[in-house]
Design an enzyme around this catalytic site. Structure first.
Site, mmCIF file in Angstrom:
data_model
loop_
_atom_site.group_PDB
_atom_site.id
_atom_site.type_symbol
_atom_site.label_atom_id
_atom_site.label_comp_id
_atom_site.label_asym_id
_atom_site.label_seq_id
_atom_site.Cartn_x
_atom_site.Cartn_y
_atom_site.Cartn_z
ATOM 1 N N TYR A 92 -26.504 29.943 4.951
ATOM 2 C CA TYR A 92 -26.653 29.622 6.369
ATOM 3 C C TYR A 92 -26.086 28.243 6.676
ATOM 4 O O TYR A 92 -25.450 28.045 7.708
ATOM 5 C CB TYR A 92 -28.131 29.702 6.783
ATOM 6 C CG TYR A 92 -28.667 31.103 6.769
ATOM 7 C CD1 TYR A 92 -28.455 31.962 7.839
ATOM 8 C CD2 TYR A 92 -29.384 31.587 5.675
ATOM 9 C CE1 TYR A 92 -28.939 33.255 7.834
ATOM 10 C CE2 TYR A 92 -29.872 32.880 5.645
ATOM 11 C CZ TYR A 92 -29.645 33.712 6.731
ATOM 12 O OH TYR A 92 -30.119 34.994 6.700
ATOM 13 N N ASN A 115 -27.323 39.615 15.691
ATOM 14 C CA ASN A 115 -26.053 40.328 15.624
ATOM 15 C C ASN A 115 -26.261 41.797 16.009
ATOM 16 O O ASN A 115 -26.951 42.522 15.304
ATOM 17 C CB ASN A 115 -25.511 40.208 14.199
ATOM 18 C CG ASN A 115 -24.304 41.060 13.939
ATOM 19 O OD1 ASN A 115 -23.679 41.585 14.846
ATOM 20 N ND2 ASN A 115 -23.976 41.206 12.670
ATOM 21 N N CYS A 123 -23.235 40.281 8.812
ATOM 22 C CA CYS A 123 -24.347 39.347 8.639
ATOM 23 C C CYS A 123 -25.025 39.531 7.282
ATOM 24 O O CYS A 123 -25.716 38.621 6.816
ATOM 25 C CB CYS A 123 -25.345 39.492 9.783
ATOM 26 S SG CYS A 123 -25.951 41.163 10.038
ATOM 27 N N HIS A 124 -24.791 40.662 6.625
ATOM 28 C CA HIS A 124 -25.372 40.885 5.301
ATOM 29 C C HIS A 124 -24.756 39.954 4.258
ATOM 30 O O HIS A 124 -25.319 39.794 3.180
ATOM 31 C CB HIS A 124 -25.205 42.356 4.870
ATOM 32 C CG HIS A 124 -23.794 42.814 4.748
ATOM 33 N ND1 HIS A 124 -23.042 43.228 5.837
ATOM 34 C CD2 HIS A 124 -22.984 42.929 3.667
ATOM 35 C CE1 HIS A 124 -21.842 43.581 5.422
ATOM 36 N NE2 HIS A 124 -21.780 43.410 4.100
ATOM 37 N N GLU A 150 -19.848 46.412 -1.865
ATOM 38 C CA GLU A 150 -18.620 45.628 -1.724
ATOM 39 C C GLU A 150 -18.184 45.050 -3.066
ATOM 40 O O GLU A 150 -17.002 45.099 -3.412
ATOM 41 C CB GLU A 150 -18.823 44.523 -0.691
ATOM 42 C CG GLU A 150 -18.997 45.081 0.707
ATOM 43 C CD GLU A 150 -19.289 44.025 1.756
ATOM 44 O OE1 GLU A 150 -19.409 42.825 1.406
ATOM 45 O OE2 GLU A 150 -19.393 44.396 2.935
#
Length: 160
Positions: A92, A115, A123-124, A150
C-alpha cells in the site's frame, strides 16, 4: 448503475462473476449482485476476455477497457493498479508513492477497497508492507487464488 448498461455472468474457478458494461467499457464487476440486463455484443466481448484470463492468458486483462465511477483520486489509484504486472505485488505504501501521495497510505487503501472492477483493476496485487495478503473484497481465498494463478502462468514458483 445506469439502466442502459449491459450485463454478463461468468463462471470462474473461484465463483461466479457478474459484470456491467456501458459504452464498451467495464464499469462494474462483482462476485455477487444484480445482473439485470441483456448480454449484448460488447458485454460478450468483455466476458470472453475475462474467460481468457482465467484460462491463463493473463494479458487479456490489459485489453479490457474500464470506466468505473469514482473520484479523481480513486481513478488515479485505479490507473496505478492497472500498471502492476501480473505475478507482481506492491505494498500500500508503494502504491501511495506511485500515485504521488506517499503519506496517504490509508486513503490509497480505501480507494483500493472501493475498486468497482476487481481483477481487471487488479487490487488483488496489493499486499501489506510485511508481504501478508491483507484484505480483499472477494475474500482472502480468492485473492490468494488470483495471485497463485498469475504466478503459476508466469512460472514463478514461490508465493508470498
Amino acid at each position: 448503475m445506469d439502466e442502459a448498461a449491459a450485463a454478463f455472468r461468468l463462471a470462474t474457478p473461484i465463483g461466479e462473476l457478474m459484470g456491467r458494461v456501458r459504452g464498451g467499457a467495464l464499469c462494474a464487476l462483482d462476485w455477487a449482485g444484480d445482473s439485470r440486463g441483456r448480454e449484448g455484443a460488447e458485454a460478450a466481448a468483455l466476458r470472453r476476455r475475462l474467460e481468457a484470463y482465467f484460462a491463463g492468458e493473463l494479458e487479456a486483462l490489459d485489453e479490457i477497457p474500464v470506466d468505473p465511477p469514482g473520484t479523481e483520486f480513486q481513478r488515479k489509484v485505479w490507473q496505478a493498479l492497472r500498471r502492476i504486472p501480473p505475478g507482481r505485488t506492491v505494498s500500500y505504501s508503494e502504491l501511495a508513492r506511485a500515485v504521488g501521495f506517499p503519506s496517504a497510505v490509508r486513503a490509497v487503501g480505501t480507494a483500493n477497497g472501493r475498486n468497482p472492477v476487481p481483477i481487471v483493476i487488479p487490487c488483488h496485487r496489493v499486499v501489506r508492507s510485511d508481504g501478508s495478503l491483507g484484505g480483499y473484497g472477494g475474500g482472502l481465498d480468492r485473492k490468494r487464488w488470483l495471485l497463485d494463478h498469475e504466478r503459476a502462468r508466469l512460472g514463478i514458483l514461490f508465493s508470498r
